[in-house]
Design a protein around this motif. Sequence first.
Motif, PDB file in Angstrom:
ATOM      1  N   GLY A  28       2.012  -6.928  10.941  1.00 22.84           N
ATOM      2  CA  GLY A  28       1.185  -5.808  11.418  1.00 22.84           C
ATOM      3  C   GLY A  28       0.592  -6.167  12.764  1.00 22.84           C
ATOM      4  N   ARG A  29       0.593  -5.203  13.691  1.00 23.82           N
ATOM      5  CA  ARG A  29       0.088  -5.484  15.048  1.00 23.82           C
ATOM      6  C   ARG A  29      -0.850  -4.396  15.542  1.00 23.82           C
ATOM      7  N   SER A  30      -1.597  -3.763  14.635  1.00 26.64           N
ATOM      8  CA  SER A  30      -2.553  -2.748  15.081  1.00 26.64           C
ATOM      9  C   SER A  30      -3.705  -3.422  15.814  1.00 26.64           C
ATOM     10  N   VAL A  65      -6.778  -2.810  15.266  1.00 26.11           N
ATOM     11  CA  VAL A  65      -7.923  -3.040  14.367  1.00 26.11           C
ATOM     12  C   VAL A  65      -7.712  -4.204  13.416  1.00 26.11           C
ATOM     13  N   VAL A  66      -6.453  -4.513  13.080  1.00 30.70           N
ATOM     14  CA  VAL A  66      -6.253  -5.627  12.150  1.00 30.70           C
ATOM     15  C   VAL A  66      -5.281  -6.684  12.706  1.00 30.70           C
ATOM     16  N   GLY A  67      -4.008  -6.339  12.826  1.00 30.24           N
ATOM     17  CA  GLY A  67      -2.992  -7.350  13.141  1.00 30.24           C
ATOM     18  C   GLY A  67      -3.290  -8.157  14.396  1.00 30.24           C
ATOM     19  N   CYS A  91       4.520 -10.162  13.306  1.00 28.66           N
ATOM     20  CA  CYS A  91       5.667  -9.320  12.931  1.00 28.66           C
ATOM     21  C   CYS A  91       5.245  -7.852  12.902  1.00 28.66           C
ATOM     22  N   HIS A  92       6.236  -6.962  12.974  1.00 27.06           N
ATOM     23  CA  HIS A  92       5.974  -5.520  13.002  1.00 27.06           C
ATOM     24  C   HIS A  92       7.193  -4.782  12.504  1.00 27.06           C
ATOM     25  N   SER A  93       7.213  -3.469  12.696  1.00 29.52           N
ATOM     26  CA  SER A  93       8.272  -2.655  12.074  1.00 29.52           C
ATOM     27  C   SER A  93       9.655  -2.928  12.668  1.00 29.52           C
ATOM     28  N   ASP A 109      14.869  -9.203   9.881  1.00 30.94           N
ATOM     29  CA  ASP A 109      14.778 -10.113   8.740  1.00 30.94           C
ATOM     30  C   ASP A 109      13.347 -10.640   8.549  1.00 30.94           C
ATOM     31  N   LEU A 110      12.486  -9.685   8.241  1.00 33.75           N
ATOM     32  CA  LEU A 110      11.059  -9.999   8.056  1.00 33.75           C
ATOM     33  C   LEU A 110      10.856 -11.152   7.066  1.00 33.75           C
ATOM     34  N   ALA A 111      11.599 -11.128   5.956  1.00 34.66           N
ATOM     35  CA  ALA A 111      11.400 -12.147   4.914  1.00 34.66           C
ATOM     36  C   ALA A 111      11.681 -13.550   5.450  1.00 34.66           C
ATOM     37  N   VAL A 116      -0.136  -3.964   6.744  1.00 32.05           N
ATOM     38  CA  VAL A 116       0.878  -2.971   7.092  1.00 32.05           C
ATOM     39  C   VAL A 116       0.501  -1.574   6.583  1.00 32.05           C
ATOM     40  N   GLY A 117       0.131  -1.481   5.305  1.00 29.42           N
ATOM     41  CA  GLY A 117      -0.137  -0.169   4.727  1.00 29.42           C
ATOM     42  C   GLY A 117       1.045   0.362   3.929  1.00 29.42           C
ATOM     43  N   ARG A 118       1.811  -0.559   3.325  1.00 22.90           N
ATOM     44  CA  ARG A 118       2.920  -0.152   2.442  1.00 22.90           C
ATOM     45  C   ARG A 118       2.848  -0.972   1.160  1.00 22.90           C
ATOM     46  N   ALA A 119       2.548  -0.310   0.063  1.00 26.22           N
ATOM     47  CA  ALA A 119       2.324  -1.005  -1.209  1.00 26.22           C
ATOM     48  C   ALA A 119       3.534  -1.850  -1.584  1.00 26.22           C
ATOM     49  N   GLY A 120       3.264  -3.108  -1.897  1.00 28.05           N
ATOM     50  CA  GLY A 120       4.305  -3.990  -2.430  1.00 28.05           C
ATOM     51  C   GLY A 120       5.381  -4.393  -1.435  1.00 28.05           C
ATOM     52  N   LEU A 121       5.160  -4.182  -0.147  1.00 29.32           N
ATOM     53  CA  LEU A 121       6.180  -4.518   0.869  1.00 29.32           C
ATOM     54  C   LEU A 121       6.607  -5.988   0.782  1.00 29.32           C
ATOM     55  N   VAL A 122       5.624  -6.860   0.586  1.00 29.38           N
ATOM     56  CA  VAL A 122       5.911  -8.296   0.577  1.00 29.38           C
ATOM     57  C   VAL A 122       6.079  -8.775  -0.864  1.00 29.38           C
ATOM     58  N   VAL A 171      -4.244  -7.586   3.269  1.00 28.64           N
ATOM     59  CA  VAL A 171      -5.249  -6.686   3.851  1.00 28.64           C
ATOM     60  C   VAL A 171      -4.991  -5.240   3.418  1.00 28.64           C
ATOM     61  N   GLY A 172      -3.793  -4.959   2.955  1.00 26.52           N
ATOM     62  CA  GLY A 172      -3.392  -3.578   2.663  1.00 26.52           C
ATOM     63  C   GLY A 172      -4.255  -2.898   1.621  1.00 26.52           C
ATOM     64  N   THR A 173      -4.547  -1.635   1.861  1.00 28.19           N
ATOM     65  CA  THR A 173      -5.229  -0.824   0.855  1.00 28.19           C
ATOM     66  C   THR A 173      -4.451   0.485   0.753  1.00 28.19           C
ATOM     67  N   ASN A 174      -3.704   0.625  -0.311  1.00 26.03           N
ATOM     68  CA  ASN A 174      -2.865   1.808  -0.497  1.00 26.03           C
ATOM     69  C   ASN A 174      -3.302   2.513  -1.771  1.00 26.03           C
ATOM     70  N   GLY A 225     -10.624  -8.534  -2.571  1.00 28.57           N
ATOM     71  CA  GLY A 225     -10.335  -9.627  -1.645  1.00 28.57           C
ATOM     72  C   GLY A 225     -11.008  -9.379  -0.302  1.00 28.57           C
ATOM     73  N   VAL A 226     -10.222  -8.919   0.666  1.00 22.41           N
ATOM     74  CA  VAL A 226     -10.726  -8.683   2.025  1.00 22.41           C
ATOM     75  C   VAL A 226     -11.730  -7.520   2.072  1.00 22.41           C
ATOM     76  N   GLY A 227     -11.494  -6.505   1.240  1.00 22.82           N
ATOM     77  CA  GLY A 227     -12.296  -5.279   1.285  1.00 22.82           C
ATOM     78  C   GLY A 227     -13.803  -5.491   1.246  1.00 22.82           C
ATOM     79  N   PRO A 228     -14.339  -6.116   0.175  1.00 26.68           N
ATOM     80  CA  PRO A 228     -15.795  -6.282   0.115  1.00 26.68           C
ATOM     81  C   PRO A 228     -16.348  -7.142   1.256  1.00 26.68           C
ATOM     82  N   VAL A 229     -15.548  -8.084   1.730  1.00 21.95           N
ATOM     83  CA  VAL A 229     -16.019  -8.950   2.826  1.00 21.95           C
ATOM     84  C   VAL A 229     -16.130  -8.135   4.125  1.00 21.95           C
ATOM     85  N   THR A 230     -15.227  -7.182   4.305  1.00 27.23           N
ATOM     86  CA  THR A 230     -15.240  -6.360   5.522  1.00 27.23           C
ATOM     87  C   THR A 230     -16.576  -5.636   5.692  1.00 27.23           C
ATOM     88  N   THR A 231     -17.036  -4.978   4.648  1.00 27.59           N
ATOM     89  CA  THR A 231     -18.304  -4.247   4.737  1.00 27.59           C
ATOM     90  C   THR A 231     -19.457  -5.205   5.020  1.00 27.59           C
TER      91      THR A 231
HETATM   92  P1  NAP Z   1      -1.468   0.665  11.163  1.00 28.28           P
HETATM   93  O1  NAP Z   1      -2.269   0.937  12.372  1.00 28.28           O
HETATM   94  O2  NAP Z   1      -0.664   1.747  10.523  1.00 28.28           O
HETATM   95  O3  NAP Z   1      -0.483  -0.541  11.517  1.00 28.28           O
HETATM   96  C1  NAP Z   1       0.502  -0.963  10.611  1.00 28.28           C
HETATM   97  C2  NAP Z   1       1.304  -2.087  11.231  1.00 28.28           C
HETATM   98  O4  NAP Z   1       2.308  -2.461  10.289  1.00 28.28           O
HETATM   99  C3  NAP Z   1       2.041  -1.700  12.521  1.00 28.28           C
HETATM  100  O5  NAP Z   1       1.908  -2.727  13.456  1.00 28.28           O
HETATM  101  C4  NAP Z   1       3.478  -1.510  12.066  1.00 28.28           C
HETATM  102  O6  NAP Z   1       4.433  -1.880  13.039  1.00 28.28           O
HETATM  103  C5  NAP Z   1       3.579  -2.483  10.924  1.00 28.28           C
HETATM  104  N1  NAP Z   1       4.636  -2.087   9.983  1.00 28.28           N
HETATM  105  C6  NAP Z   1       4.885  -0.875   9.457  1.00 28.28           C
HETATM  106  N2  NAP Z   1       5.941  -0.906   8.631  1.00 28.28           N
HETATM  107  C7  NAP Z   1       6.389  -2.181   8.645  1.00 28.28           C
HETATM  108  C8  NAP Z   1       7.453  -2.845   8.007  1.00 28.28           C
HETATM  109  N3  NAP Z   1       8.286  -2.208   7.177  1.00 28.28           N
HETATM  110  N4  NAP Z   1       7.620  -4.151   8.258  1.00 28.28           N
HETATM  111  C9  NAP Z   1       6.800  -4.824   9.091  1.00 28.28           C
HETATM  112  N5  NAP Z   1       5.748  -4.245   9.711  1.00 28.28           N
HETATM  113  C10 NAP Z   1       5.561  -2.939   9.502  1.00 28.28           C
HETATM  114  O7  NAP Z   1      -2.375   0.075   9.991  1.00 28.28           O
HETATM  115  P2  NAP Z   1      -3.728  -0.804  10.068  1.00 28.28           P
HETATM  116  O8  NAP Z   1      -4.867   0.067  10.483  1.00 28.28           O
HETATM  117  O9  NAP Z   1      -3.475  -2.059  10.793  1.00 28.28           O
HETATM  118  O10 NAP Z   1      -3.937  -1.129   8.530  1.00 28.28           O
HETATM  119  C11 NAP Z   1      -3.000  -1.904   7.801  1.00 28.28           C
HETATM  120  C12 NAP Z   1      -3.381  -1.904   6.334  1.00 28.28           C
HETATM  121  O11 NAP Z   1      -4.645  -2.513   6.192  1.00 28.28           O
HETATM  122  C13 NAP Z   1      -3.535  -0.514   5.711  1.00 28.28           C
HETATM  123  O12 NAP Z   1      -3.129  -0.569   4.347  1.00 28.28           O
HETATM  124  C14 NAP Z   1      -5.008  -0.262   5.774  1.00 28.28           C
HETATM  125  O13 NAP Z   1      -5.437   0.648   4.790  1.00 28.28           O
HETATM  126  C15 NAP Z   1      -5.526  -1.636   5.515  1.00 28.28           C
HETATM  127  N6  NAP Z   1      -6.892  -1.868   6.006  1.00 28.28           N
HETATM  128  C16 NAP Z   1      -7.738  -2.498   5.145  1.00 28.28           C
HETATM  129  C17 NAP Z   1      -9.032  -2.775   5.539  1.00 28.28           C
HETATM  130  C18 NAP Z   1      -9.934  -3.521   4.598  1.00 28.28           C
HETATM  131  O14 NAP Z   1     -11.106  -3.614   4.815  1.00 28.28           O
HETATM  132  N7  NAP Z   1      -9.419  -4.129   3.538  1.00 28.28           N
HETATM  133  C19 NAP Z   1      -9.482  -2.371   6.796  1.00 28.28           C
HETATM  134  C20 NAP Z   1      -8.579  -1.765   7.678  1.00 28.28           C
HETATM  135  C21 NAP Z   1      -7.283  -1.512   7.257  1.00 28.28           C
HETATM  136  P3  NAP Z   1       4.620  -1.086  14.428  1.00 28.28           P
HETATM  137  O15 NAP Z   1       3.498  -1.529  15.312  1.00 28.28           O
HETATM  138  O16 NAP Z   1       5.945  -1.546  14.895  1.00 28.28           O
HETATM  139  O17 NAP Z   1       4.557   0.379  14.088  1.00 28.28           O
END
Ligand code: NAP
Length: 291
Positions: free
Chosen positions: A173-175, A177-179, A196-198, A202-204, A217-223, A237-240, A268-274
């Motif tokens: 993930g490379r957003s 806000v997180v990656g 890594c990103h989308s 060969d992500l694995a 990433v935001g995709r349940a069970g991706l890893v 970090v994912g929350t789906n 895990g990460v969620g409660p610590v974030t707040t």
């Molecule tokens: P986002 O802005 O949608 O970014 C997702 C990242 O994942 C992008 O960099 C994307 O790549 C990459 N990605 C998408 N599909 C992929 C794949 N199949 N393989 C590898 N990488 C892939 O999401 P975000 O805001 O960073 O949030 C990510 C997750 O964290 C979400 O589930 C969100 O709900 C969760 N989150 C949790 C908290 C918490 O407190 N626990 C806080 C914030 C977010 P590209 O850049 O190439 O599109």
Amino acid sequence: VSVTLSGRELAAQIRAETAERAAGLTAAGRQPRLAVVTATADQASVWYVRTLARAADRAGIACDVTDLVPARPDRPESQDATVEGIRVALIALSENPLIHGIVLQTPLPGGARLADLAGDIDPAKDVDGANPVSLGRLMTGLPAFAPATAEAVLALLDFHQVALSGRRAVVVGRSAVVGKPVAQLLLARDATVTVCHSRTVDLAAVTRTAEVLVVAVGRAGLVGPAFVAPGAVVVDVGTNATAEGGLAGDVDPAVAEVAGALSPVPGGVGPVTTAVLLRHVVSAAASPSLS
Ligand code: NAP
């Protein structure tokens, strides 16, 4: 079977320290005050803001919600905030000496980008590290608030005494806000970091090189188990949202059989974030400039 990297005890510890500091500031006539700006009627966001306001209240931090949306499902004729309306609000809050921290809640109205609008948040009040200036300062080693989620990942690793210096870390993930900020914080701690990103091929194969793996990433069970080296430390970090109304991470729970440690979702990460976000508000109230 892996160690569970729970965030609950750490969150409680941060909250207790934060409440104590907030009480000290309040006694000195400077109660920490957070402003949250909402610009759409998104239901998950409304729920999150309510949770945040309650957590702030319990920590002795005042929380003002600036709701720019007259729209609610029961008032369907109303509309999302305008970009101009959001900017005016952020500038006014940045100039208001009674406000110490500002959060612009996502999602934003269609077409608006957080990185554009958050430029109007004073970096000294940017408690969720949304202003591009904050990320730039972080990258160059200047004082700045990191996005709370990114800092929470590092706090969770530290709390569970995971060594980082010299270790191979992979972030999926490379957003902004997180990656990216997680990668930056790991780099600042002398890990050797791969992002890594989308489009990663060969992500694995890449994630299997990780001693420390962070997935946002935001995709349940991706890893799944095939993505993880035996004994690796995995932070999810994912929350789906699940169909049953629960919460699922980006990491398949079966990874626990391979990993040395895994953070749970939820808890895990969620409660610590707040907790980290509220700690930032208290820090901003204690020293109102980023020296
Ligand atoms: P986002 O802005 O949608 O970014 C997702 C990242 O994942 C992008 O960099 C994307 O790549 C990459 N990605 C998408 N599909 C992929 C794949 N199949 N393989 C590898 N990488 C892939 O999401 P975000 O805001 O960073 O949030 C990510 C997750 O964290 C979400 O589930 C969100 O709900 C969760 N989150 C949790 C908290 C918490 O407190 N626990 C806080 C914030 C977010 P590209 O850049 O190439 O599109």
